[in-house]
Design a protein around this motif. Sequence first.
Motif, PDB file in Angstrom:
ATOM      1  N   UNK A  89       1.937 -10.998   4.038  1.00 52.45           N
ATOM      2  CA  UNK A  89       1.780  -9.416   3.480  1.00 52.45           C
ATOM      3  C   UNK A  89       2.692  -8.695   4.476  1.00 52.45           C
ATOM      4  N   UNK A  90       2.665  -9.108   5.895  1.00 58.35           N
ATOM      5  CA  UNK A  90       3.664  -8.305   6.666  1.00 58.35           C
ATOM      6  C   UNK A  90       5.172  -8.587   6.322  1.00 58.35           C
ATOM      7  N   UNK A  91       5.315 -10.003   5.902  1.00 54.36           N
ATOM      8  CA  UNK A  91       6.713 -10.267   5.677  1.00 54.36           C
ATOM      9  C   UNK A  91       7.338  -9.521   4.344  1.00 54.36           C
ATOM     10  N   UNK A 112      11.229 -14.289  -0.675  1.00 54.02           N
ATOM     11  CA  UNK A 112      11.081 -15.468  -0.884  1.00 54.02           C
ATOM     12  C   UNK A 112      10.121 -16.218   0.273  1.00 54.02           C
ATOM     13  N   UNK A 113      10.042 -15.803   1.415  1.00 54.20           N
ATOM     14  CA  UNK A 113       9.258 -16.502   2.510  1.00 54.20           C
ATOM     15  C   UNK A 113       7.953 -16.029   2.125  1.00 54.20           C
ATOM     16  N   UNK A 117       4.198 -18.970   1.163  1.00 56.03           N
ATOM     17  CA  UNK A 117       2.602 -19.133   1.586  1.00 56.03           C
ATOM     18  C   UNK A 117       1.865 -19.096   0.367  1.00 56.03           C
ATOM     19  N   UNK A 118       1.903 -19.968  -0.542  1.00 54.46           N
ATOM     20  CA  UNK A 118       1.558 -19.918  -1.932  1.00 54.46           C
ATOM     21  C   UNK A 118      -0.141 -19.766  -1.804  1.00 54.46           C
ATOM     22  N   UNK A 119      -0.680 -20.926  -0.626  1.00 56.24           N
ATOM     23  CA  UNK A 119      -1.969 -21.048  -0.709  1.00 56.24           C
ATOM     24  C   UNK A 119      -2.820 -19.904  -0.337  1.00 56.24           C
ATOM     25  N   UNK A 128       3.595  -8.809  -6.531  1.00 54.09           N
ATOM     26  CA  UNK A 128       4.462  -7.865  -5.359  1.00 54.09           C
ATOM     27  C   UNK A 128       5.543  -8.625  -4.783  1.00 54.09           C
ATOM     28  N   UNK A 129       5.714  -9.816  -4.456  1.00 53.26           N
ATOM     29  CA  UNK A 129       6.582 -10.487  -3.596  1.00 53.26           C
ATOM     30  C   UNK A 129       7.621 -10.842  -4.695  1.00 53.26           C
TER      31      UNK A 129
END
Length: 287
Positions: A89-91, A112-113, A117-119, A128-129
């Motif tokens: 979330x900070x990314x 994309x980063x 973090x799919x899990x 949101x991403x």
Amino acid sequence: MWHSLVRADNLFGPRHALTAVHQQLDVLQGLLEDSRGEYRHEVLRLSAQYAESAAWLHEDSMDMASAETWTSRAMEWAMEAGDEAMLPWTLFRRSQLAAGKRNAGQTIGLAQAVQRHERALTRPMKAAAIQQEAQGLVLDGDESACHRKMDEVHEYAASVDSSGDARSGHGDFCTPSYIEIQRANCWLNLDRPDRAVDTFQTALAELPDVYQRDRGFAQARLAIAYVGIREYEQAAAEAAAVLDMARGSGSGRTLQEAVTAGNALAAESNVPAVRDLLDAVKESAGF
């Protein structure tokens, strides 16, 4: 208390929440000095949560230096705590800050980063991403890729019954109407104000009442879109409607967009509604 502050921000804007967030951060930073082991991890997780909120509130207040500082602090604390949900979330927040600087490559890369973090991602966090990646693609001028992402994101959208206090996790603001507001912003950035107006209007009609701050910002952007299609009276009406809200809430982003619309209308001061707006913009100069 954190959920109450998130709700207050959504309803009333940063001015009503920022002081309380910093009060809690002062307490948490004091606790971190003496905490160890698992207890320290718990304090770190909560500290990262508040730091991310402080970053957003400062960003909405147009204090970008503080926004970047608190985003970095949130990332640091999330890493130390091993908080697998907060770290991506900070990314995401860093991607938003990059978009504000119109840095397309960093906006896309960070969004994309997050998705790698799919899990750790809830469906609304993933939504949101993805829409954030679309914002980077539009900065890159890639219209078709942007809209493919905006179509994809609806699969992961948050519930329209969101209470606006993030109880279902980060990203619960990313409802279908929020996504379409972001699509309208894409149209505006692609210099298609005609498409932006229609999309803003539809999305605003469906936006949950709890997101009043988002409503104000979208209205300000709608005003800019109306300028683009030369509907000057309507542009002035939309901008005027959000000026007082922006001043009262401390939402510098919203005020900036309303003032931008006013400045774009300066050549049309013979229109009474525009003249009234320009007078109101002058009164806002000391905000």
